[in-house]
Design a protein around this motif. Structure first.
Motif, PDB file in Angstrom:
ATOM      1  N   LEU A  80      50.359  52.028  18.924  1.00 37.23           N
ATOM      2  CA  LEU A  80      49.870  53.438  19.453  1.00 37.23           C
ATOM      3  C   LEU A  80      50.253  54.762  18.841  1.00 37.23           C
ATOM      4  O   LEU A  80      49.439  55.442  18.497  1.00 37.23           O
ATOM      5  CB  LEU A  80      49.664  53.492  20.829  1.00 37.23           C
ATOM      6  CG  LEU A  80      48.502  54.458  21.385  1.00 37.23           C
ATOM      7  CD1 LEU A  80      47.109  54.407  20.971  1.00 37.23           C
ATOM      8  CD2 LEU A  80      48.661  53.960  23.090  1.00 37.23           C
ATOM      9  N   PRO A  81      51.469  55.001  18.886  1.00 40.67           N
ATOM     10  CA  PRO A  81      52.057  56.113  18.189  1.00 40.67           C
ATOM     11  C   PRO A  81      51.602  56.253  16.645  1.00 40.67           C
ATOM     12  O   PRO A  81      51.211  57.298  16.229  1.00 40.67           O
ATOM     13  CB  PRO A  81      53.439  56.145  18.252  1.00 40.67           C
ATOM     14  CG  PRO A  81      53.853  55.345  19.446  1.00 40.67           C
ATOM     15  CD  PRO A  81      52.590  54.057  19.407  1.00 40.67           C
ATOM     16  N   LEU A  82      51.576  55.426  15.790  1.00 39.10           N
ATOM     17  CA  LEU A  82      51.269  55.277  14.594  1.00 39.10           C
ATOM     18  C   LEU A  82      49.598  55.657  14.388  1.00 39.10           C
ATOM     19  O   LEU A  82      49.311  56.422  13.804  1.00 39.10           O
ATOM     20  CB  LEU A  82      51.409  53.932  13.969  1.00 39.10           C
ATOM     21  CG  LEU A  82      51.620  54.056  12.701  1.00 39.10           C
ATOM     22  CD1 LEU A  82      52.653  54.851  11.719  1.00 39.10           C
ATOM     23  CD2 LEU A  82      51.879  52.450  12.014  1.00 39.10           C
ATOM     24  N   MET A  83      49.012  54.881  15.296  1.00 43.51           N
ATOM     25  CA  MET A  83      47.503  55.207  15.225  1.00 43.51           C
ATOM     26  C   MET A  83      47.230  56.661  15.559  1.00 43.51           C
ATOM     27  O   MET A  83      46.293  57.245  14.860  1.00 43.51           O
ATOM     28  CB  MET A  83      46.719  54.259  16.392  1.00 43.51           C
ATOM     29  CG  MET A  83      45.379  54.840  16.219  1.00 43.51           C
ATOM     30  SD  MET A  83      43.985  53.424  16.780  1.00 43.51           S
ATOM     31  CE  MET A  83      44.130  53.660  18.399  1.00 43.51           C
ATOM     32  N   ASP A  84      47.854  57.091  16.728  1.00 44.31           N
ATOM     33  CA  ASP A  84      47.493  58.693  16.937  1.00 44.31           C
ATOM     34  C   ASP A  84      48.092  59.420  15.968  1.00 44.31           C
ATOM     35  O   ASP A  84      47.295  60.370  15.791  1.00 44.31           O
ATOM     36  CB  ASP A  84      48.414  58.855  18.201  1.00 44.31           C
ATOM     37  CG  ASP A  84      47.624  59.688  19.290  1.00 44.31           C
ATOM     38  OD1 ASP A  84      46.592  59.910  19.322  1.00 44.31           O
ATOM     39  OD2 ASP A  84      48.377  60.242  20.381  1.00 44.31           O
ATOM     40  N   TYR A  85      49.179  59.147  15.327  1.00 43.12           N
ATOM     41  CA  TYR A  85      49.395  60.001  14.251  1.00 43.12           C
ATOM     42  C   TYR A  85      48.482  59.978  13.069  1.00 43.12           C
ATOM     43  O   TYR A  85      47.958  61.179  12.800  1.00 43.12           O
ATOM     44  CB  TYR A  85      50.894  59.680  13.702  1.00 43.12           C
ATOM     45  CG  TYR A  85      51.527  60.318  12.424  1.00 43.12           C
ATOM     46  CD1 TYR A  85      51.693  61.622  12.421  1.00 43.12           C
ATOM     47  CD2 TYR A  85      51.298  59.666  11.164  1.00 43.12           C
ATOM     48  CE1 TYR A  85      52.342  62.232  11.115  1.00 43.12           C
ATOM     49  CE2 TYR A  85      51.954  60.099  10.049  1.00 43.12           C
ATOM     50  CZ  TYR A  85      52.348  61.264  10.148  1.00 43.12           C
ATOM     51  OH  TYR A  85      52.571  62.250   8.915  1.00 43.12           O
ATOM     52  N   PHE A  86      48.014  58.675  12.576  1.00 35.81           N
ATOM     53  CA  PHE A  86      47.288  58.572  11.477  1.00 35.81           C
ATOM     54  C   PHE A  86      45.972  59.525  11.895  1.00 35.81           C
ATOM     55  O   PHE A  86      45.288  59.943  10.936  1.00 35.81           O
ATOM     56  CB  PHE A  86      47.069  57.177  11.152  1.00 35.81           C
ATOM     57  CG  PHE A  86      47.974  56.469  10.253  1.00 35.81           C
ATOM     58  CD1 PHE A  86      48.698  57.310   9.350  1.00 35.81           C
ATOM     59  CD2 PHE A  86      48.420  55.129  10.762  1.00 35.81           C
ATOM     60  CE1 PHE A  86      49.543  56.698   8.753  1.00 35.81           C
ATOM     61  CE2 PHE A  86      49.413  54.646  10.024  1.00 35.81           C
ATOM     62  CZ  PHE A  86      50.330  55.306   8.852  1.00 35.81           C
ATOM     63  N   GLY A  87      45.442  59.417  12.999  1.00 35.88           N
ATOM     64  CA  GLY A  87      44.501  59.907  13.612  1.00 35.88           C
ATOM     65  C   GLY A  87      44.195  61.492  13.553  1.00 35.88           C
ATOM     66  O   GLY A  87      43.297  62.044  13.515  1.00 35.88           O
ATOM     67  N   SER A  88      45.472  61.933  13.852  1.00 37.87           N
ATOM     68  CA  SER A  88      45.565  63.584  13.816  1.00 37.87           C
ATOM     69  C   SER A  88      45.852  64.203  12.436  1.00 37.87           C
ATOM     70  O   SER A  88      46.111  65.268  12.475  1.00 37.87           O
ATOM     71  CB  SER A  88      46.568  63.773  14.766  1.00 37.87           C
ATOM     72  OG  SER A  88      47.826  63.276  14.665  1.00 37.87           O
ATOM     73  N   ARG A  89      45.999  63.272  11.471  1.00 39.56           N
ATOM     74  CA  ARG A  89      46.216  63.810  10.181  1.00 39.56           C
ATOM     75  C   ARG A  89      45.138  63.750   9.306  1.00 39.56           C
ATOM     76  O   ARG A  89      44.621  62.360   9.231  1.00 39.56           O
ATOM     77  CB  ARG A  89      47.535  63.476   9.675  1.00 39.56           C
ATOM     78  CG  ARG A  89      48.863  63.472  10.467  1.00 39.56           C
ATOM     79  CD  ARG A  89      49.334  65.170  10.249  1.00 39.56           C
ATOM     80  NE  ARG A  89      50.340  65.300  10.853  1.00 39.56           N
ATOM     81  CZ  ARG A  89      50.655  65.611  12.057  1.00 39.56           C
ATOM     82  NH1 ARG A  89      49.531  65.467  12.927  1.00 39.56           N
ATOM     83  NH2 ARG A  89      51.811  65.902  12.646  1.00 39.56           N
ATOM     84  N   HIS A  90      44.811  64.493   8.585  1.00 39.92           N
ATOM     85  CA  HIS A  90      43.670  64.159   7.430  1.00 39.92           C
ATOM     86  C   HIS A  90      44.315  64.325   6.192  1.00 39.92           C
ATOM     87  O   HIS A  90      45.300  65.044   5.505  1.00 39.92           O
ATOM     88  CB  HIS A  90      42.622  65.556   7.193  1.00 39.92           C
ATOM     89  CG  HIS A  90      42.164  65.791   8.498  1.00 39.92           C
ATOM     90  ND1 HIS A  90      41.239  64.912   9.244  1.00 39.92           N
ATOM     91  CD2 HIS A  90      42.085  66.878   9.491  1.00 39.92           C
ATOM     92  CE1 HIS A  90      40.839  65.485  10.327  1.00 39.92           C
ATOM     93  NE2 HIS A  90      41.281  66.495  10.545  1.00 39.92           N
ATOM     94  N   ALA A  91      43.922  63.173   5.150  1.00 39.69           N
ATOM     95  CA  ALA A  91      44.791  62.924   4.119  1.00 39.69           C
ATOM     96  C   ALA A  91      44.732  64.220   2.816  1.00 39.69           C
ATOM     97  O   ALA A  91      45.479  64.443   2.295  1.00 39.69           O
ATOM     98  CB  ALA A  91      43.985  61.701   3.405  1.00 39.69           C
ATOM     99  N   LYS A  92      43.586  64.844   3.149  1.00 39.24           N
ATOM    100  CA  LYS A  92      43.429  65.891   2.318  1.00 39.24           C
ATOM    101  C   LYS A  92      44.602  67.053   2.557  1.00 39.24           C
ATOM    102  O   LYS A  92      44.752  68.009   1.465  1.00 39.24           O
ATOM    103  CB  LYS A  92      41.823  66.665   2.479  1.00 39.24           C
ATOM    104  CG  LYS A  92      41.612  67.369   3.759  1.00 39.24           C
ATOM    105  CD  LYS A  92      40.219  67.892   3.823  1.00 39.24           C
ATOM    106  CE  LYS A  92      39.649  68.298   5.033  1.00 39.24           C
ATOM    107  NZ  LYS A  92      40.534  69.327   5.983  1.00 39.24           N
ATOM    108  N   ASP A  93      45.163  66.953   3.691  1.00 40.94           N
ATOM    109  CA  ASP A  93      46.121  68.062   3.752  1.00 40.94           C
ATOM    110  C   ASP A  93      47.498  67.391   3.394  1.00 40.94           C
ATOM    111  O   ASP A  93      48.431  68.135   3.764  1.00 40.94           O
ATOM    112  CB  ASP A  93      46.039  68.353   5.492  1.00 40.94           C
ATOM    113  CG  ASP A  93      44.927  68.933   5.685  1.00 40.94           C
ATOM    114  OD1 ASP A  93      44.401  69.551   5.162  1.00 40.94           O
ATOM    115  OD2 ASP A  93      44.460  68.770   7.172  1.00 40.94           O
ATOM    116  N   GLY A  94      47.539  66.300   2.852  1.00 37.26           N
ATOM    117  CA  GLY A  94      48.840  65.898   2.278  1.00 37.26           C
ATOM    118  C   GLY A  94      49.088  64.381   2.789  1.00 37.26           C
ATOM    119  O   GLY A  94      48.363  63.896   3.791  1.00 37.26           O
ATOM    120  N   LYS A  95      50.301  63.800   2.041  1.00 34.14           N
ATOM    121  CA  LYS A  95      50.496  62.529   2.486  1.00 34.14           C
ATOM    122  C   LYS A  95      50.725  62.303   4.087  1.00 34.14           C
ATOM    123  O   LYS A  95      51.355  63.252   4.443  1.00 34.14           O
ATOM    124  CB  LYS A  95      51.761  61.890   1.623  1.00 34.14           C
ATOM    125  CG  LYS A  95      51.437  61.827   0.123  1.00 34.14           C
ATOM    126  CD  LYS A  95      51.432  60.281  -0.318  1.00 34.14           C
ATOM    127  CE  LYS A  95      50.902  60.352  -1.581  1.00 34.14           C
ATOM    128  NZ  LYS A  95      49.497  60.543  -1.900  1.00 34.14           N
TER     129      LYS A  95
END
Ligand SMILES: Cc1cc2nc3c(=O)[nH]c(=O)nc-3n(C[C@H](O)[C@H](O)[C@H](O)COP(=O)(O)O)c2cc1C
Length: 186
Positions: A80-95
């Motif tokens: 869940l922490p990984l999903m929450d992290y991936f979902g709160s970041r947009h790839a267009k803003d960086g890796k």
């Protein structure tokens, strides 16, 4: 009998499975994002298609449209922490490299796969349909990787409690008990 009241049709309560979708960026690096608008339907001949819907513009949607392939990594509660992290970041803003995770390649398709996931689909897009701002992709499953500890005799013999999936419907939930099989309640 339940006493109900009518509410506005803006609500979209739907019990959704949580998947992290792995795609290839233009430079070959992997990208992951949670997508929970995921279901299945029958493919031509044998097998299943994943039906997966993405709204707006996002790298994951661009990558799926460009490459026609992706992995769908089931999210268990420990992820869940990984999903929450991936979902709160947009790839267009960086890796998305602010959390530790390890990646392998698919066994049939050249897609990035999350090592932590206990159930991974490798999928190829067959067709897509646009509705409003969303695109729904119909994707035959080319391979499934499952945790070696899982025993599945047939398609109905999957013990979800062992997969411990995150269930999403606006908030994150976990699963309750295994209640039985088809016919047990006749
Ligand atoms: C729990 C959760 C579920 C999501 N489900 C979907 C979905 O079904 N479809 C979609 O288009 N976006 C969904 N999103 C939004 C994307 O994951 C989010 O926009 C993400 O930042 C996109 O990452 P990307 O820029 O790497 O593509 C969801 C986000 C979360 C946190």
């Amino acid at each position: 009998m339940a006493k109900r009241r009518s509410v506005s049709p803006v609500y979209s309560m739907c019990v959704q499975p949580s998947f992290l979708i792995g795609t290839n960026n233009e430079d070959g690096t992997p990208n992951f994002a949670p997508i929970t608008w995921v279901s299945v339907t029958q493919a031509q001949g044998d097998g299943y298609m994943l039906v997966i819907s993405m709204f707006g513009t996002k790298k994951t949607k661009e990558n799926v449209t460009r490459t026609g392939i992706f992995s769908a990594n089931l999210v268990s509660t420990d992820m869940l922490p990984l999903m929450d992290y991936f979902g709160s970041r947009h790839a267009k803003d960086g890796k998305k490299d602010g959390m530790a995770y390890t990646v392998s390649r698919g066994e049939v398709l050249d897609v990035p796969v999350l090592d932590e996931s206990r159930w991974v689909y490798e999928c190829e897009v067959e067709r897509s349909i646009r509705t409003g701002n969303s695109t729904t992709f119909f994707c035959p499953v080319r391979n499934i990787q499952i945790d070696e500890r899982l025993e599945c005799k047939d398609t109905f013999d999957v013990d979800l409690t062992k997969l411990d999936p995150v269930i999403y419907s606006g908030k994150y939930h976990s699963l309750g008990k295994l209640l039985g099989s088809i016919g047990d309640f006749l």
